[in-house]
Design an enzyme around this catalytic site. Structure first.
Site, PDB file in Angstrom:
ATOM      1  N   VAL A   1       0.948   4.509   1.208  1.00 47.48           N
ATOM      2  CA  VAL A   1       1.342   5.281   2.385  1.00 47.48           C
ATOM      3  C   VAL A   1       2.283   4.462   3.271  1.00 47.48           C
ATOM      4  O   VAL A   1       3.303   4.957   3.756  1.00 47.48           O
ATOM      5  CB  VAL A   1       0.104   5.751   3.183  1.00 47.48           C
ATOM      6  CG1 VAL A   1       0.535   6.492   4.451  1.00 47.48           C
ATOM      7  CG2 VAL A   1      -0.773   6.647   2.332  1.00 47.48           C
ATOM      8  N   CYS A   2       1.952   3.193   3.452  1.00 51.78           N
ATOM      9  CA  CYS A   2       2.797   2.315   4.273  1.00 51.78           C
ATOM     10  C   CYS A   2       4.199   2.194   3.699  1.00 51.78           C
ATOM     11  O   CYS A   2       5.192   2.133   4.436  1.00 51.78           O
ATOM     12  CB  CYS A   2       2.197   0.909   4.357  1.00 51.78           C
ATOM     13  SG  CYS A   2       0.523   0.844   4.973  1.00 51.78           S
ATOM     14  N   THR A   3       4.285   2.141   2.386  1.00 50.19           N
ATOM     15  CA  THR A   3       5.589   2.026   1.734  1.00 50.19           C
ATOM     16  C   THR A   3       6.473   3.214   2.095  1.00 50.19           C
ATOM     17  O   THR A   3       7.656   3.051   2.411  1.00 50.19           O
ATOM     18  CB  THR A   3       5.399   1.923   0.204  1.00 50.19           C
ATOM     19  OG1 THR A   3       4.619   0.753  -0.090  1.00 50.19           O
ATOM     20  CG2 THR A   3       6.733   1.841  -0.504  1.00 50.19           C
TER      21      THR A   3
ATOM     22  N   THR B   1       0.864  -1.181   0.000  1.00 47.63           N
ATOM     23  CA  THR B   1       0.000   0.000   0.000  1.00 47.63           C
ATOM     24  C   THR B   1       0.900   1.232   0.000  1.00 47.63           C
ATOM     25  O   THR B   1       1.994   1.215   0.589  1.00 47.63           O
ATOM     26  CB  THR B   1      -0.943   0.019   1.213  1.00 47.63           C
ATOM     27  OG1 THR B   1      -0.180  -0.200   2.404  1.00 47.63           O
ATOM     28  CG2 THR B   1      -1.998  -1.071   1.097  1.00 47.63           C
TER      29      THR B   1
END
Length: 211
Positions: A44-46, A42
């Site tokens: 944002v998580c990256t 995903t």
């Protein structure tokens, strides 16, 4: 059950991207940051995991061990880490918990059903060497965390754990701090020899004592 400040952080055993761990053994005598991500691959998580990896030296300087969580498989985590390293120009070395059965997510109340029945929100816990929860921050899945703020609050927590001070709004490491109200004004000079300022009887400041 929600985890509150001052609670003992629940221990757990889990598989991670670097192999099986016991949470307490992993932390040892260090401070810890445990933070959750809605899912692998995903956007944002990256960026968040990339930013955390880039701040490796800052966390180590503060004796903080980092541990991430996502409700996906070990194979998925390893493929995602390759993407993070490539796109964020970094190297993720801290473990990502394999929590496909949501055991740890439920233990730490990381799933908020009104937001999503299956995905974790962006919960972050700072845990002291005594295994007590010192700070909790929860963001919605759509908003990336500010890791400069995470480092700032760790600086505050570590300072206030060792000295009878509190930190004011927007405080940063090296700035003046507040003398806690339990210290009598007449006792301040002996305890804080760098000097102090009385703004109000209940608001007394002093230079940061460990600088």
């Amino acid at each position: 059950m929600s985890i509150r400040i001052g609670d003992t952080a629940p221990n757990f055993q889990a598989n991670t991207s670097i192999g099986p761990i016991d949470f307490y053994e992993y932390l040892g005598d260090s401070w810890g940051v445990l933070f959750s991500h809605p899912a692998d691959y995903t956007p944002v998580c990256t960026t968040e995991l990339g930013r955390t990896a880039a701040l490796k030296d800052e966390f180590e300087k503060r004796n903080v061990k980092v541990l991430a969580l996502s409700v996906d498989t070990e194979e998925s985590h390893k493929g995602w880490i390759n993407d993070i390293n490539e796109t964020q120009n970094t190297s993720v070395e801290f473990p990502i918990i394999v929590d496909s059965d949501r055991t740890v997510a439920n233990l730490y109340d990381m799933i908020h059903p009104n937001a999503s029945e299956t995905l974790t929100v962006r919960s972050l816990f700072v845990i002291g060497p005594d295994k007590k929860v010192k700070l909790t921050i929860t963001y919605p899945a759509s908003t990336g965390r500010n890791f400069n703020e995470v480092l700032r609050v760790i600086d505050s927590l570590q300072l206030t754990a060792n000295y009878s001070v509190a930190t004011p709004a927007d405080w940063k490491d090296g700035e003046d701090v507040i003398v806690v109200n339990s210290i009598k004004t007449e006792d301040i000079p002996a305890k804080f020899p760098k000097g102090h300022q009385i703004i109000k009887p209940y608001l007394r400041t002093t230079p940061q004592p460990n600088k």
